[in-house]
Design a protein around this motif. Structure first.
Motif, short mmCIF file in Angstrom:
data_model
loop_
_atom_site.label_atom_id
_atom_site.label_comp_id
_atom_site.label_asym_id
_atom_site.label_seq_id
_atom_site.Cartn_x
_atom_site.Cartn_y
_atom_site.Cartn_z
N LEU A 118 0.86 -1.18 0.00
CA LEU A 118 0.00 0.00 0.00
C LEU A 118 0.90 1.23 0.00
CD1 LEU A 118 -2.87 1.33 0.46
CD2 LEU A 118 -2.37 1.16 2.90
N VAL A 119 0.59 2.22 -0.84
CA VAL A 119 1.34 3.46 -0.89
C VAL A 119 0.45 4.57 -0.35
CG1 VAL A 119 2.54 5.15 -2.32
CG2 VAL A 119 2.73 2.71 -2.84
N GLU A 133 7.16 8.52 -4.21
CA GLU A 133 7.27 7.26 -3.50
C GLU A 133 7.82 6.20 -4.45
OE1 GLU A 133 6.72 6.85 -0.27
OE2 GLU A 133 6.18 8.96 -0.06
N VAL A 134 8.62 5.29 -3.92
CA VAL A 134 9.29 4.27 -4.73
C VAL A 134 8.81 2.88 -4.31
CG1 VAL A 134 11.51 3.32 -5.44
CG2 VAL A 134 11.31 5.76 -4.93
N ASN A 163 5.90 6.18 -13.15
CA ASN A 163 7.02 5.99 -14.06
C ASN A 163 7.66 4.67 -13.67
OD1 ASN A 163 9.92 6.11 -14.92
ND2 ASN A 163 9.25 8.06 -15.77
N VAL A 164 7.86 3.79 -14.67
CA VAL A 164 8.48 2.50 -14.41
C VAL A 164 9.80 2.44 -15.15
CG1 VAL A 164 8.20 0.00 -14.47
CG2 VAL A 164 6.18 1.45 -14.21
N ASP A 165 10.88 2.45 -14.41
CA ASP A 165 12.22 2.38 -14.98
C ASP A 165 12.43 3.34 -16.14
OD1 ASP A 165 13.28 0.64 -13.19
OD2 ASP A 165 13.52 -1.04 -14.56
N GLY A 166 11.95 4.58 -15.98
CA GLY A 166 12.16 5.61 -16.99
C GLY A 166 11.03 5.75 -17.99
N SER A 182 15.10 -6.74 -10.75
CA SER A 182 14.01 -5.89 -10.26
C SER A 182 13.87 -4.64 -11.12
CB SER A 182 14.26 -5.49 -8.79
OG SER A 182 15.48 -4.78 -8.68
N ALA A 183 12.74 -3.99 -10.98
CA ALA A 183 12.46 -2.70 -11.64
C ALA A 183 11.90 -1.76 -10.59
CB ALA A 183 11.48 -2.89 -12.79
N TYR A 184 11.99 -0.46 -10.89
CA TYR A 184 11.54 0.55 -9.95
C TYR A 184 10.30 1.26 -10.47
CZ TYR A 184 15.79 0.00 -7.21
OH TYR A 184 16.78 -0.50 -6.42
N LEU A 185 9.31 1.33 -9.60
CA LEU A 185 8.09 2.09 -9.89
C LEU A 185 8.12 3.36 -9.06
CD1 LEU A 185 5.08 2.47 -10.85
CD2 LEU A 185 4.44 1.11 -8.83
N PHE A 186 7.96 4.52 -9.73
CA PHE A 186 7.91 5.81 -9.05
C PHE A 186 6.50 6.37 -9.18
CE2 PHE A 186 12.15 5.12 -10.75
CZ PHE A 186 12.95 5.34 -9.64
N VAL A 187 5.95 6.80 -8.04
CA VAL A 187 4.58 7.31 -8.03
C VAL A 187 4.55 8.63 -7.28
CG1 VAL A 187 2.16 6.79 -7.53
CG2 VAL A 187 3.79 4.92 -7.88
N GLU A 188 3.80 9.59 -7.82
CA GLU A 188 3.55 10.86 -7.13
C GLU A 188 2.15 11.32 -7.48
OE1 GLU A 188 6.73 13.26 -8.53
OE2 GLU A 188 5.74 13.78 -10.42
N ALA A 189 1.70 12.39 -6.82
CA ALA A 189 0.32 12.84 -7.02
C ALA A 189 0.23 14.35 -6.88
CB ALA A 189 -0.62 12.18 -6.00
#
Length: 570
Positions: A118-119, A133-134, A163-166, A182-189
């Motif tokens: 949960l984010v 948040e990552v 954004n997922v890995d760019g 692994s891959a990185y998911l970046f979330v903002e609002a």
């Protein structure tokens, strides 16, 4: 407004000549006080050079250790906002968890994991984006993992961004993660980009693995409504630009809504601007409040309803992080500037007060501080040059450099004030309180000297000066102009060989531990057995009863054997 006339000054501000670099040059090789003898021979504290002066903004510490801040200051406005919407949060959280559970089928999604189930974003102001948040997406299998889609359930209308890995969203297709990688998911609002609508945002990131069952990652963000001060003009000087907006003459900020300042908010010449009790002002990065020459600022809080000046970041992890905004800057031309029942947190410099230029040294200028707290500044708490400041029940604590630097002349009076510097974000080189009648000659006024001097008159009474350095007080002067200094019945942390003459330090006490309740969490109230209790001179309380009969919190000072030193009565 003749802002263009401030170009030279602003150039110096931007380069930190005025603000920290001006105090960062070495003092003369031989500095003597006005009486012809050095105060504390061999121990005089002078401003240090380079990194030993006030630190640059870019050197601000990162997020503090959660353990170190576990018992920090009492609940503030950010937590109050969170508490106000707690029921809505609870309902939204339950909805999100049910949504997540409905999208999962136990035993089918075993090939990848998410670092978070949960984010939840910290409360942020509407129209201003949240922090990023990552989430780490891990491939647990021995073969490459492919996702047909990773997307926001709310689509292009979502108030979240990913954004997922760019690769930006709202939809990312054909994502592949190598085996055991692994891959990185970046979330903002941004909660409410149009200034209206629901202040609670709920959405979900949907993962669709090829050949597997979709999985949902719930997202929740809470917004707070606010009044926004956006830049309307830009002052250009040298290679820099300063965005600013001029506040309306006679205007005010109230407790009705928080105020978010982006850029610099300017009180113009011959104008008065007021902050009423309960006003909350939150500054964007590098933003500040500028009282231009001839302008007047009045921040008039109440004992239990302070005016708050702090960062726009509301999350708990930001509440004790210094250096998040710039400063409150006062120029000359007004004697009616007043801050009463005000708290200033988490900036670079709390209050900077000085004339805009050397041609303005004869103009009137005065700032009155009553029940003012300045805490957690990455630079200085108070930085004053040739100004007139009167302070009653002032608390200046935890600054990356000076707590109060009173330099280049001026008149300063502080009564029942606490200057305590237990900076915990790195090494500190400068004393909590430093007084000097000179400043570096950055304008090359005197070709024969690197310094210029002005008469200075300082009086401290019933004050505490403490910290985690061996020497927390410094006094320096050039003999060319007058230096008047008296610390009456103050408790100071100084070296054992520091000379405390009866003329300048009548009835002062050399004491390393005043008896604070919790300096490690910014609590500078006194313990029951504190050495600073019941020993203050009552004369000052009787001379200024309106300002001093009650302490910083509104408690009477005459309730026991005698008034206590510092801003707090036990």
């Amino acid at each position: 407004m003749a802002l263009q006339g401030a170009n030279l000054f602003l150039q110096a501000v931007k380069s930190r000549h005025i603000g920290w670099e001006a105090l960062g040059r070495r003092a003369p090789s031989r500095v003597r006080d006005a009486e012809g003898g050095s105060e504390g021979a061999g121990t005089a504290l002078r401003p240090h050079s380079g990194a030993q002066g006030l630190p640059e903004r870019e050197r601000s510490p990162e997020q503090p250790d959660p353990k170190a801040g576990a018992a920090r200051r009492p609940e503030g406005h950010a937590q109050s906002i969170l508490r106000t919407h707690s029921k809505v949060w609870a309902a939204a959280l339950m909805l999100a968890l049910l949504w997540s559970a409905a999208c999962k089928k136990p035993g089918t999604d075993v090939r990848f994991s998410l670092s978070r189930d949960l984010v939840v974003f910290d409360t942020t102001f509407a129209q201003i984006g949240t922090s990023t948040e990552v989430v780490i997406i891990r491939n647990l299998g021995s073969a490459p993992l492919r996702f047909d889609r990773v997307y926001l359930a709310g689509g292009s209308a979502s108030r979240f961004r990913l954004n997922v890995d760019g690769s930006p969203g709202p939809v990312v297709t054909d994502l592949e993660i190598a085996a055991k990688d692994s891959a990185y998911l970046f979330v903002e609002a941004t909660i409410d980009p149009h200034g209206h609508g629901d202040l609670l945002a709920v959405d979900s990131v949907i993962f669709e693995p090829r050949g597997g069952t979709p999985r949902a990652l719930p997202l929740l963000a809470q917004g707070a409504d606010a009044v926004y001060i956006w830049p309307t003009d830009t002052l250009v000087f040298m290679y820099s630009k300063l965005p600013y907006s001029i506040l309306p003459c006679g205007g005010q900020w109230t407790s009705a809504k928080p105020v978010v300042v982006v850029g610099w908010a300017v009180v113009d010449s011959a104008c008065t601007f007021t902050l009423t009790e309960g006003a909350r002002v939150h500054f964007w990065k590098d933003a500040g409040l500028w009282v231009y020459r001839g302008g007047t600022l009045k921040a008039l809080g109440q004992t239990n309803n302070y005016v708050l000046l702090t960062s726009y970041r509301l999350g708990i992890q930001h509440q004790d992080r210094p250096g998040q905004w710039d400063r409150v800057l006062f120029h000359e031309g007004s004697v009616d500037n007043e801050l009463r029942n005000v708290k200033i947190f988490n900036g670079f410099i709390g209050i900077q007060a000085e004339p805009a230029g050397l041609n303005d040294l004869n103009l009137p200028r005065k700032l009155t501080l009553q029940n003012v707290e300045i805490t957690n500044m990455s630079g200085a708490g108070i930085l004053a040059r040739d100004y007139h400041i009167e302070g009653y029940n002032v608390v200046v604590s935890d600054c990356g450099s000076y707590g109060a630097a009173l330099t280049f002349g001026g008149t300063y009076r502080f009564y029942h004030s606490t200057f305590a510097n237990f900076w915990r974000f790195g090494t500190r080189k400068n004393p909590t309180v430093f007084c000097a009648n000179y400043t570096p000659d950055i304008y090359d006024v005197d070709p024969t000297s690197d310094y210029i001097a002005r008469p200075i008159d300082v009086r401290l009474a019933n004050c505490i000066i403490a910290g985690n350095m061996e020497q927390e007080f410094g006094l320096d002067s050039l003999p060319s102009v007058t230096t008047q200094f008296v610390a009456d019945r103050c408790m100071l942390k100084v070296r054992s060989n520091f000379s405390m003459s009866a003329t300048r330090f009548p009835d002062c006490i050399r004491q390393a531990d005043p008896g604070f309740v919790g300096p490690e969490w910014n609590d500078y109230t006194l313990k029951e057995n504190a050495p600073a209790r019941n020993i203050a001179k009552p004369d000052y309380m009787q001379q200024w009863p309106q300002q001093l009969e009650k302490d910083f919190r509104g408690n009477p000072r005459n309730i026991d054997l005698g008034p206590d030193l510092g801003a707090y009565e036990y």
